[in-house]
Design a protein around this motif. Structure first.
Motif, PDB file in Angstrom:
ATOM      1  N   THR A 149      -0.561  -5.441   6.393  1.00  0.00           N
ATOM      2  CA  THR A 149       0.713  -6.123   6.203  1.00  0.00           C
ATOM      3  C   THR A 149       1.240  -6.262   4.680  1.00  0.00           C
ATOM      4  O   THR A 149       0.398  -6.482   3.671  1.00  0.00           O
ATOM      5  CB  THR A 149       0.698  -7.950   6.640  1.00  0.00           C
ATOM      6  OG1 THR A 149       0.201  -7.776   7.913  1.00  0.00           O
ATOM      7  CG2 THR A 149       1.951  -8.349   6.468  1.00  0.00           C
ATOM      8  N   ASN A 150       2.493  -5.605   4.444  1.00  0.00           N
ATOM      9  CA  ASN A 150       3.001  -5.683   3.356  1.00  0.00           C
ATOM     10  C   ASN A 150       3.469  -6.850   2.930  1.00  0.00           C
ATOM     11  O   ASN A 150       4.688  -7.393   3.373  1.00  0.00           O
ATOM     12  CB  ASN A 150       4.145  -4.421   3.265  1.00  0.00           C
ATOM     13  CG  ASN A 150       4.921  -4.463   2.001  1.00  0.00           C
ATOM     14  OD1 ASN A 150       4.486  -4.887   0.773  1.00  0.00           O
ATOM     15  ND2 ASN A 150       5.901  -3.392   2.030  1.00  0.00           N
ATOM     16  N   GLY A 151       2.789  -7.654   2.091  1.00  0.00           N
ATOM     17  CA  GLY A 151       3.297  -8.999   1.545  1.00  0.00           C
ATOM     18  C   GLY A 151       4.766  -9.126   0.901  1.00  0.00           C
ATOM     19  O   GLY A 151       5.115 -10.162   0.913  1.00  0.00           O
ATOM     20  N   GLY A 152       5.198  -7.910   0.208  1.00  0.00           N
ATOM     21  CA  GLY A 152       6.552  -8.111  -0.337  1.00  0.00           C
ATOM     22  C   GLY A 152       7.598  -7.665   0.589  1.00  0.00           C
ATOM     23  O   GLY A 152       8.852  -7.612   0.097  1.00  0.00           O
ATOM     24  N   ASP A 161      13.032  -5.105   0.725  1.00  0.00           N
ATOM     25  CA  ASP A 161      12.828  -6.622  -0.150  1.00  0.00           C
ATOM     26  C   ASP A 161      11.870  -6.245  -1.359  1.00  0.00           C
ATOM     27  O   ASP A 161      12.101  -6.578  -2.458  1.00  0.00           O
ATOM     28  CB  ASP A 161      12.163  -7.427   0.778  1.00  0.00           C
ATOM     29  CG  ASP A 161      12.774  -7.963   1.988  1.00  0.00           C
ATOM     30  OD1 ASP A 161      13.818  -8.683   1.586  1.00  0.00           O
ATOM     31  OD2 ASP A 161      12.681  -7.783   2.984  1.00  0.00           O
ATOM     32  N   ASP A 162      10.881  -5.130  -1.287  1.00  0.00           N
ATOM     33  CA  ASP A 162       9.964  -4.857  -2.327  1.00  0.00           C
ATOM     34  C   ASP A 162      10.500  -3.772  -3.147  1.00  0.00           C
ATOM     35  O   ASP A 162       9.977  -3.198  -4.002  1.00  0.00           O
ATOM     36  CB  ASP A 162       8.689  -4.452  -1.815  1.00  0.00           C
ATOM     37  CG  ASP A 162       8.508  -3.515  -0.808  1.00  0.00           C
ATOM     38  OD1 ASP A 162       9.523  -3.067  -0.495  1.00  0.00           O
ATOM     39  OD2 ASP A 162       7.275  -3.234  -0.502  1.00  0.00           O
ATOM     40  N   HIS A 163      11.684  -3.150  -2.767  1.00  0.00           N
ATOM     41  CA  HIS A 163      12.452  -2.216  -3.444  1.00  0.00           C
ATOM     42  C   HIS A 163      11.550  -0.829  -3.539  1.00  0.00           C
ATOM     43  O   HIS A 163      11.347  -0.202  -4.828  1.00  0.00           O
ATOM     44  CB  HIS A 163      12.710  -2.378  -4.975  1.00  0.00           C
ATOM     45  CG  HIS A 163      13.666  -3.738  -5.068  1.00  0.00           C
ATOM     46  ND1 HIS A 163      14.871  -3.822  -4.350  1.00  0.00           N
ATOM     47  CD2 HIS A 163      13.383  -4.946  -5.273  1.00  0.00           C
ATOM     48  CE1 HIS A 163      15.252  -5.065  -4.201  1.00  0.00           C
ATOM     49  NE2 HIS A 163      14.556  -5.836  -4.886  1.00  0.00           N
ATOM     50  N   ASN A 164      10.940  -0.395  -2.680  1.00  0.00           N
ATOM     51  CA  ASN A 164       9.922   0.754  -2.615  1.00  0.00           C
ATOM     52  C   ASN A 164      10.643   1.954  -1.974  1.00  0.00           C
ATOM     53  O   ASN A 164       9.950   2.792  -1.885  1.00  0.00           O
ATOM     54  CB  ASN A 164       8.518   0.442  -1.860  1.00  0.00           C
ATOM     55  CG  ASN A 164       8.659   0.116  -0.506  1.00  0.00           C
ATOM     56  OD1 ASN A 164       9.722   0.067   0.089  1.00  0.00           O
ATOM     57  ND2 ASN A 164       7.513  -0.001   0.146  1.00  0.00           N
ATOM     58  N   ASP A 168      11.906  -2.618   5.590  1.00  0.00           N
ATOM     59  CA  ASP A 168      11.295  -3.159   6.770  1.00  0.00           C
ATOM     60  C   ASP A 168       9.618  -2.462   6.927  1.00  0.00           C
ATOM     61  O   ASP A 168       9.377  -2.390   8.153  1.00  0.00           O
ATOM     62  CB  ASP A 168      12.187  -3.186   8.115  1.00  0.00           C
ATOM     63  CG  ASP A 168      13.359  -4.342   7.882  1.00  0.00           C
ATOM     64  OD1 ASP A 168      13.183  -5.185   7.167  1.00  0.00           O
ATOM     65  OD2 ASP A 168      14.082  -4.202   8.900  1.00  0.00           O
ATOM     66  N   ASP A 169       9.351  -1.935   5.686  1.00  0.00           N
ATOM     67  CA  ASP A 169       8.020  -1.314   5.982  1.00  0.00           C
ATOM     68  C   ASP A 169       7.227  -2.433   5.868  1.00  0.00           C
ATOM     69  O   ASP A 169       6.197  -2.591   4.995  1.00  0.00           O
ATOM     70  CB  ASP A 169       7.634  -0.325   5.023  1.00  0.00           C
ATOM     71  CG  ASP A 169       7.839  -0.960   3.608  1.00  0.00           C
ATOM     72  OD1 ASP A 169       8.785  -1.683   3.187  1.00  0.00           O
ATOM     73  OD2 ASP A 169       7.316  -0.331   2.497  1.00  0.00           O
ATOM     74  N   ALA A 170       6.883  -3.409   6.870  1.00  0.00           N
ATOM     75  CA  ALA A 170       6.127  -4.425   7.144  1.00  0.00           C
ATOM     76  C   ALA A 170       4.569  -4.095   7.229  1.00  0.00           C
ATOM     77  O   ALA A 170       3.749  -4.771   6.911  1.00  0.00           O
ATOM     78  CB  ALA A 170       6.400  -5.551   8.209  1.00  0.00           C
ATOM     79  N   TYR A 238       2.653   6.426  -1.687  1.00  0.00           N
ATOM     80  CA  TYR A 238       2.836   5.012  -0.832  1.00  0.00           C
ATOM     81  C   TYR A 238       1.383   4.232  -0.790  1.00  0.00           C
ATOM     82  O   TYR A 238       1.518   3.076  -1.051  1.00  0.00           O
ATOM     83  CB  TYR A 238       3.686   5.406   0.376  1.00  0.00           C
ATOM     84  CG  TYR A 238       3.881   3.854   1.166  1.00  0.00           C
ATOM     85  CD1 TYR A 238       5.240   3.199   1.141  1.00  0.00           C
ATOM     86  CD2 TYR A 238       3.020   3.283   2.168  1.00  0.00           C
ATOM     87  CE1 TYR A 238       5.298   2.180   1.819  1.00  0.00           C
ATOM     88  CE2 TYR A 238       3.129   2.439   2.645  1.00  0.00           C
ATOM     89  CZ  TYR A 238       4.395   1.646   2.585  1.00  0.00           C
ATOM     90  OH  TYR A 238       4.661   0.640   3.239  1.00  0.00           O
ATOM     91  N   ALA A 239       0.670   5.062  -0.228  1.00  0.00           N
ATOM     92  CA  ALA A 239      -0.797   4.287   0.172  1.00  0.00           C
ATOM     93  C   ALA A 239      -1.410   3.843  -1.310  1.00  0.00           C
ATOM     94  O   ALA A 239      -1.925   2.803  -1.139  1.00  0.00           O
ATOM     95  CB  ALA A 239      -1.686   5.354   0.803  1.00  0.00           C
ATOM     96  N   LEU A 240      -1.061   4.538  -2.122  1.00  0.00           N
ATOM     97  CA  LEU A 240      -2.029   3.985  -3.470  1.00  0.00           C
ATOM     98  C   LEU A 240      -1.107   3.152  -4.155  1.00  0.00           C
ATOM     99  O   LEU A 240      -1.768   1.964  -4.672  1.00  0.00           O
ATOM    100  CB  LEU A 240      -2.024   5.217  -4.648  1.00  0.00           C
ATOM    101  CG  LEU A 240      -2.839   6.501  -4.195  1.00  0.00           C
ATOM    102  CD1 LEU A 240      -2.742   7.382  -5.185  1.00  0.00           C
ATOM    103  CD2 LEU A 240      -4.368   5.986  -3.896  1.00  0.00           C
ATOM    104  N   ALA A 241       0.160   2.963  -3.937  1.00  0.00           N
ATOM    105  CA  ALA A 241       1.213   1.941  -4.473  1.00  0.00           C
ATOM    106  C   ALA A 241       0.923   0.635  -3.885  1.00  0.00           C
ATOM    107  O   ALA A 241       1.043  -0.514  -4.476  1.00  0.00           O
ATOM    108  CB  ALA A 241       2.513   2.422  -4.369  1.00  0.00           C
ATOM    109  N   HIS A 242       0.515   0.654  -2.641  1.00  0.00           N
ATOM    110  CA  HIS A 242       0.304  -0.668  -1.725  1.00  0.00           C
ATOM    111  C   HIS A 242      -1.442  -0.956  -1.690  1.00  0.00           C
ATOM    112  O   HIS A 242      -1.651  -1.519  -0.682  1.00  0.00           O
ATOM    113  CB  HIS A 242       0.823  -0.464  -0.508  1.00  0.00           C
ATOM    114  CG  HIS A 242       2.511  -0.541  -0.569  1.00  0.00           C
ATOM    115  ND1 HIS A 242       3.213   0.787  -0.839  1.00  0.00           N
ATOM    116  CD2 HIS A 242       3.093  -1.412  -0.554  1.00  0.00           C
ATOM    117  CE1 HIS A 242       4.348   0.447  -1.077  1.00  0.00           C
ATOM    118  NE2 HIS A 242       4.549  -1.112  -0.820  1.00  0.00           N
TER     119      HIS A 242
END
Length: 457
Positions: A149-152, A161-164, A168-170, A238-242
């Motif tokens: 789950t993407n907390g941001g 919301d997280d400006h990535n 809605d990439d929850a 994306y994977a590394l950033a999260h």
């Protein structure tokens, strides 16, 4: 008068009891035969319930066990004072080495890789495994319980919301269509994810390697099963950033990419482990490269496929210098897109077993780098079966990898393993033979010196 009214209520209650018992006596034998062995009958507090007249044991205040042969669930529900009736269900001893998943007995690969021995220590914790593939089946109950789950991100509000860059990439991202819905349209990603982290010991279907890992689906493949270098690089970013600790890349291509190598370098810098499939062309990777498997980096572990006998899986690529390890990948049980299960073969699925094992290791040693995870996996691999002669390490041994990793002191981590060797250059074999001969001569000379010393004593 009040006394007479009380007597009247008791009389009515007695008639209700007799009527209920009459219904029990008239219940068809065939209908009762299909019922479970007994019922748990919960009665209202203080009620002189009809259920108490049915033979059974009182196990707690207001709870009785009633023989199902004497009354059906429906009949018991109709009795005065009964709040509810439920089956007296069976429970099994919880054993991490024999989970309750009904298809566990068909998962030979888990036993072959010695995964159950690790479950005594960990089932995955909260380690995030990014699956760079065709997406995931969000309707699959064994996978959606273990989604990252993407907390941001606030799901469903139509905002980034997280400006990535993804709305809605929850629970992951679709790199192909550049949105927050990495739904699988091909099935490959779902199968790979099920081996890594299908919910285990839940009484349903199959068991993944990591029962409680966090699966991060990153869709880098189109629904026809192909992707590009750009989608792979962006997916890895994306994977590394999260926060992905393990990245599974069950993809292969023939051409080298300096841009992809740079992205792998970022993974190494962040301490992540990238697990790649060796490929299914049956070629020697020491001679014929495939990417990202052939990228020279201590952050990459390349996986061949093995079968039940410990031999190389059908069409699996290999390489004594360029392929690190082999893992089960021949006729292994996987989850299907849309439901159900099937046996699949290929190095994609062998890589999934290594990714799941790496996540188990990372849950025990959160501070271990990707290079340290790789070292533990390769160094502990079993030199057994014919596959041991065609890969650098041997067969995946999850329990052995855990023992090796936990034997390392956190205060003084083991040095990162040497980067994988590239394709041999002309003259290299001759130089190696010369070094071995020199080493043998040196050992022989030392032996003679020791013998002379002993004779002098």
């Amino acid at each position: 008068m009040p006394f007479r009214r009380e007597v009247g209520r008791n009389s009515l209650r007695r008639w209700s009891i007799l009527a209920a018992l009459a219904l029990v006596a008239l219940a068809p034998t065939s209908a009762r035969a299909a019922e479970p062995g007994s019922w748990l009958v919960v009665t209202e507090s203080g009620a002189a319930s009809a259920a108490s007249a049915v033979p059974g044991a009182r196990i707690a205040p207001g709870i009785r066990v009633v023989d199902a042969k004497r009354a059906s669930r429906r009949q018991l529900r109709r009795m005065p004072g009964v709040r509810w009736v439920e089956p007296n269900r069976r429970f099994r001893a919880s054993s991490v080495e024999a989970p309750s998943d009904p298809l566990f007995g068909s998962q030979w690969a888990l036993q072959s890789a010695h995964v159950p021995g690790v479950w005594r220590t960990t089932v995955g914790g909260e380690v995030t495994v990014a699956v760079l593939d065709s997406g995931i089946d969000f309707a699959n109950g064994e996978l959606n319980q273990n989604l990252w789950t993407n907390g941001g991100e606030l799901p469903g509000n139509g905002a980034d919301d997280d400006h990535n860059g993804y709305v809605d990439d929850a629970h992951g991202a679709d790199i192909v269509n550049h949105d927050g819905d990495p739904a699988d349209g091909f099935g490959h990603g779902t199968a790979v994810a099920s081996l890594i982290g299908a919910r285990g010991d839940d009484g349903v279907g199959m068991s993944g390697v990591g029962w409680r890992v966090r699966l991060m689906p990153v869709k880098v493949l189109h629904d026809a099963g192909w992707g590009t270098t750009a989608t792979l690089i962006e997916g890895l970013r994306y994977a590394l950033a999260h926060g992905a600790r393990v990245v599974n890349m069950s993809v292969n291509g023939p051409d080298r990419s300096l841009a992809l190598e740079q992205a792998i370098g970022d993974a190494e810098a962040k301490g992540a482990l990238v697990v790649t499939s060796a490929g299914n062309d049956g070629r020697d990777r020491d001679q014929v490269a495939s990417y990202p498997a052939s990228i020279d980096s201590p952050a990459i572990i390349t996986v061949a496929s093995s079968d039940r006998s410990g031999g190389l899986g059908y069409a699996s690529a290999y390489g004594r210098s360029s392929v690190d390890i082999a893992a089960p990948g021949a006729d292994v049980l996987t989850a299907n897109l849309g439901g159900g299960y099937s046996a699949r073969s290929g190095t994609s699925f062998a890589a999934a077993y290594v990714s799941g094992t790496a996540a188990l290791l990372a849950s025990v040693r959160p501070g271990a780098s990707g290079a340290q995870l790789r070292e533990a996996l390769v160094a502990s691999a079993r030199r057994a079966g014919s596959v041991a002669g065609v890969v650098a390490g041997g067969q995946l041994d999850a329990a052995g990898a855990l023992a090796r990793l936990t034997g390392q002191t956190q205060a003084a981590p083991a040095p990162a393993p040497a980067a994988k060797k590239k394709k041999a250059k002309p003259g290299t074999k001759a130089r190696k033979r010369a070094r071995r001969a020199h080493s043998r001569a040196h050992r022989k000379a030392l032996s003679k010196q020791r013998q002379a010393v002993r004779r002098g004593r």
